[in-house]
Every structure is written in structure tokens, then in C-alpha cells.
Design an enzyme around this catalytic site. Structure first.
Site, mmCIF file in Angstrom:
data_model
loop_
_atom_site.group_PDB
_atom_site.id
_atom_site.type_symbol
_atom_site.label_atom_id
_atom_site.label_comp_id
_atom_site.label_asym_id
_atom_site.label_seq_id
_atom_site.Cartn_x
_atom_site.Cartn_y
_atom_site.Cartn_z
ATOM 1 N N ARG A 77 -47.724 19.887 46.500
ATOM 2 C CA ARG A 77 -47.837 18.689 45.665
ATOM 3 C C ARG A 77 -47.406 18.968 44.230
ATOM 4 N NH1 ARG A 77 -52.627 16.519 43.621
ATOM 5 N NH2 ARG A 77 -53.849 17.726 45.118
ATOM 6 N N TYR A 131 -35.258 -5.913 41.122
ATOM 7 C CA TYR A 131 -35.701 -5.832 42.516
ATOM 8 C C TYR A 131 -37.054 -6.522 42.637
ATOM 9 C CZ TYR A 131 -37.815 -3.652 46.649
ATOM 10 O OH TYR A 131 -38.475 -3.426 47.828
ATOM 11 N N ASP A 196 -32.410 0.764 35.944
ATOM 12 C CA ASP A 196 -32.374 0.966 37.389
ATOM 13 C C ASP A 196 -30.905 1.031 37.787
ATOM 14 O OD1 ASP A 196 -32.371 0.741 40.182
ATOM 15 O OD2 ASP A 196 -34.207 -0.447 40.193
ATOM 16 N N LYS A 221 -31.463 4.303 49.057
ATOM 17 C CA LYS A 221 -30.237 3.519 49.189
ATOM 18 C C LYS A 221 -29.007 4.426 49.182
ATOM 19 C CE LYS A 221 -33.120 0.027 48.893
ATOM 20 N NZ LYS A 221 -34.354 0.577 48.358
#
Length: 447
Positions: A77, A131, A196, A221
Site C-alpha cells: 500500500r 466527466y 483532465d 481509457k
């Protein structure tokens, strides 16, 4: 034996390399010296150490600075070697000092907002459209943030003493509206500008070269590029990256090492995929612009593999009518995807806000893949015919029902008129089928 000859440290590149070259080699420059060709996948969740005092010192150093611990990893982590390769590669492509990867694009954005809020800077200035889930996260206040929505010209006036971030998306999802990053960055002053860059990728634009300080990607994406991996990443300077690593450790939004490997592999073909898909998208935008069943086409001057268009007919029947194109949410895959934003990606945004941002009910968003353009166009043509047929059938049904009574006929006459106007000739196709579309959304694509 000459120890220098067997050094594991590869020589530094003698000059700057093209983006396509960096896409193949960034994050992998040490592989040959390790006797490897493919990047290794480290799936360990924990790493043994017999020196607990040294481990305590490393953990304390991370808590204080957020810098990646030197030496072997401590816990997955906190750090992972495979993920670190992807982060290094993406930072190289975006031209930033560092990058921090997360389990998804929304996890990445959440970490950015929490990091700024932890510094007492909870206010965000944002420009629509974004988005849909980004819009919702900002507007809902789920993370304790407050948002002021504005247009690019109003950014400077919207900034307050507690503003921690200005956020834009360009080209925007799903209208593909473009923003002048340099002008917006100037308006931000000392407030960090987050761009973005999911749609453009560093192949088409590198926002930090125009003044942005934070670059966000849904790595699911184009960076992954094959529809088989989920992730997010933030490219930024090392100071903010340290804050994000601490936030990632605390909240747990880590990228799985296998996803890190797939994203690193995806980057190697990023330039080739984006350029090839962009060529197909530009040609489809040109053909859609000339089609009498299409009211408006949105295609950015920047280029890219995304095309959005508004139809005169039933958009749902267009979606149902595709056979080669995949009717699915998401984008950036090698296959072409089409979806109805008002029903899926932007459903979570209030209807009035959607329409005001140019996201109308007849808008379709298409992510163009690597198929042959002629095959894609054949599929689109027959799907558009399905959508147009739905309008005609609705108009005919209404006309038949109208014959029953004068009142019914009067009511149907208006609907029939609108249905008849839904399929004008190309010469008279000037009015939008949606209300609320303004600015760039009223411009037909010329490509």
C-alpha cells in the site's frame, strides 16, 4: 573483471527523445542491464526485513515527507516496483517530475481533493462540462469540498482565499469543447490548475507546457488502451506527489501491480494507437457533418479519437442499431465504442446542468478505435437509418391517431410538425434539435 562494465546503472540518454520513443522505453531503461526484456510483475503484498529499527525509520520518513522510501519496499500500500515503473513512464510522457497512480481515475481525483482540503483549501473552481462522476463528486460535497461553477472568463473572479484548485477538462467530456490552457493558467494566479487530459493524452497535448500544475488521467481509457484494466494517475511536481502518496497510503486507493504492468505495456503503443484512431475519427467526423440525419458534429481542433454528434432521429435507436461498433460506456479502447451521455456517463448530473453545458438528450459520444473507416461508416450509416426510422414511425403513428377527433388532431399537429422538421434536407439543417447548446457546441465540424 572491470566492475564498471558490469554496473547495473544504465547510461543516461545522450539527448532528449521523441515522445513515441519515450512511450516505448520510459520506465524500462534499466531492463537490459538487469538481463530482462519485459518488465517484471511484483505481486508481493509485504516485504521481509530483519532490521525493524531501520523499517521504523523509513516509515517515519515517509510519514514526514511522502517521498518514496529508498531501498526495498515495505508494504504494497506504500509502494510497489511495478507500479513505480508505470508512474515514472507517465511522468516522462507528461513532462512532470513525478506521477502517482491510483485504483481508478475517480480515486485519483478524490486524492487530489483530499490533499488540498487537508491544507484547509476546500474550495474548487471548475468549468463544465466535466466527466459526469467528476461533476457529481465536486457538486455533492461528499469530500467536504465546495465548488463554484464558472466559464473560463470567470475563473479569476471566482477564486477565493480558500480556493485550492481550478479544474478543467479539455477536450471536454462529452462535448469535446476546448479550453485555452495557457489563458486559464494565467487566470489561476497562484492556485494550481488541474487539467483532465484523458481525452487528449500526452500524444496530443502536455498541459504542464501551457501552465497547468496537475494533470489527471483516467488510465482506464487511452493509457491502457484495450478495455481490460482500470486505473488513474496524477502527474505533477514532486512536492504535490509526496502529498498524494501519503493520501493514497491513508485511504487505500492503490493500483494493483498487474494493472500497473498492463498500463506500462499500454503506454508503449499509446502514440501509435492515438494517431491511428485520430485519423479515423477525423474522417468519420467529416462524413457525419455531411449526413442529413446528423444535426451537429463536435470534433476538436486539437484532433483526437473522440467524436460527438447530435442526431435528428432517436439516439436510443441509433445505439440499438450498431452491429460492429460496441454500444458501451468508457472510451479509448482499440475497438470503437458509442454511448448516450444523458443516459449513462452524465446521467448523474442534473438535467438542467447537463443541458446548460451542451450535453443534450440527442447527443451521442463515440470513441473511435482501430477498425477500418469504411467498415465503421457502413455500421454508422445503417444505425443512423434506424434512428431516423424511429422518428418517421412515431410521426406516422401520431398522424393515424389524430384522425379520431378534432382535439386529438390539433394536439398531434404540433408533434407531427416537429417530427417532420426532424428530418430536413442537408440544405435546411441549421437549427439545433436541443435547447441549451451554446458557444462551441453550435459550431459544425469542418473536418
Amino acid at each position: 573483471m572491470d566492475t564498471d562494465a558490469t554496473s547495473l546503472t544504465p547510461p543516461a540518454p545522450s539527448r532528449s527523445r521523441a515522445l513515441a520513443t519515450e512511450a516505448v522505453h520510459a520506465g524500462r531503461d534499466d531492463l537490459a542491464s538487469l538481463g530482462l526484456h519485459a518488465a517484471p510483475i511484483d505481486l508481493s503484498t509485504t516485504y521481509p526485513s530483519y532490521d525493524s529499527r531501520a523499517e521504523a525509520e523509513r516509515i517515519d520518513a515517509f510519514a514526514a515527507t511522502g517521498a518514496q522510501p529508498e531501498g526495498p519496499p515495505v508494504y504494497a500500500r506504500l509502494d510497489n516496483p511495478t507500479t513505480a515503473r508505470f508512474e515514472k513512464a507517465l511522468a516522462t510522457l507528461e513532462g512532470t517530475e513525478s506521477a502517482v497512480a491510483f485504483a481508478s481515475g475517480m480515486a485519483a481525483l478524490s486524492a487530489v481533493l483530499l490533499a488540498r482540503a487537508s491544507a484547509g483549501l476546500r474550495h474548487v473552481v471548475a468549468v463544465r462540462p466535466l466527466y459526469g462522476c467528476s461533476d457529481h463528486l465536486l457538486g455533492s460535497g461528499l469530500l467536504g469540498t465546495e465548488v463554484t461553477w464558472t466559464d473560463p472568463a470567470g475563473i479569476a473572479d471566482a477564486i477565493r482565499p480558500d480556493t485550492g484548485l481550478v479544474m478543467v477538462e479539455t477536450p471536454a467530456n462529452p462535448t469535446l469543447a476546448e479550453i485555452d490552457i495557457r489563458a486559464v493558467a494565467h487566470s489561476c494566479g497562484s492556485v494550481p490548475l488541474l487539467v483532465d487530459n484523458t481525452f487528449a493524452t500526452p500524444v496530443l497535448q502536455r498541459p504542464v507546457e501551457h501552465g497547468a500544475r496537475i494533470v489527471l488521467h483516467s488510465a482506464t481509457k487511452y493509457l491502457g488502451g484495450h478495455g481490460d484494466v482500470m486505473g488513474g494517475v496524477v502527474a505533477c511536481d514532486e512536492e504535490f506527489a509526496a502529498n498524494l502518496r501519503q493520501m493514497r497510503f491513508a485511504t487505500g486507493g492503490v493500483l494493483h501491480p498487474l494493472a500497473g504492468y498492463l498500463l506500462l505495456r499500454g503506454l508503449s503503443t499509446l502514440a501509435v494507437r492515438v494517431r491511428a484512431a485520430s485519423a479515423g475519427a477525423a474522417e468519420l467526423a467529416r462524413r457525419l457533418s455531411a449526413d442529413p440525419r446528423v444535426a451537429r458534429v463536435h470534433y476538436p481542433r486539437l484532433g483526437g479519437a473522440m467524436v460527438s454528434f447530435e442526431v435528428y432521429g432517436d439516439p436510443h435507436r441509433v445505439i440499438a442499431g450498431v452491429r460492429l461498433i460496441t454500444p458501451a460506456v468508457s472510451l479509448g479502447s482499440v475497438d470503437t465504442l458509442i454511448q448516450h451521455p444523458a443516459s449513462i456517463s452524465h446521467r448523474i448530473v442534473e438535467e438542467g446542468d447537463r443541458h446548460a453545458a451542451g450535453v443534450g438528450d440527442r447527443l451521442l459520444r463515440m470513441s473511435v478505435g482501430l477498425e477500418d473507416v469504411e467498415d465503421l461508416w457502413a455500421d454508422l450509416r445503417q444505425a443512423l437509418s434506424e434512428g431516423a426510422a424511429g422518428v418517421r414511425e412515431g410521426a406516422e403513428g401520431l398522424s393515424e391517431g389524430a384522425a379520431g377527433s378534432r382535439e386529438g388532431a390539433a394536439g398531434v399537429a404540433g408533434v407531427s410538425g416537429r417530427a417532420a422538421e426532424a428530418l430536413p434536407s442537408a440544405r435546411t439543417r441549421k437549427e439545433s434539435p436541443e435547447r441549451g447548446a451554446t458557444g462551441p457546441e453550435r459550431q459544425r465540424a469542418e473536418r
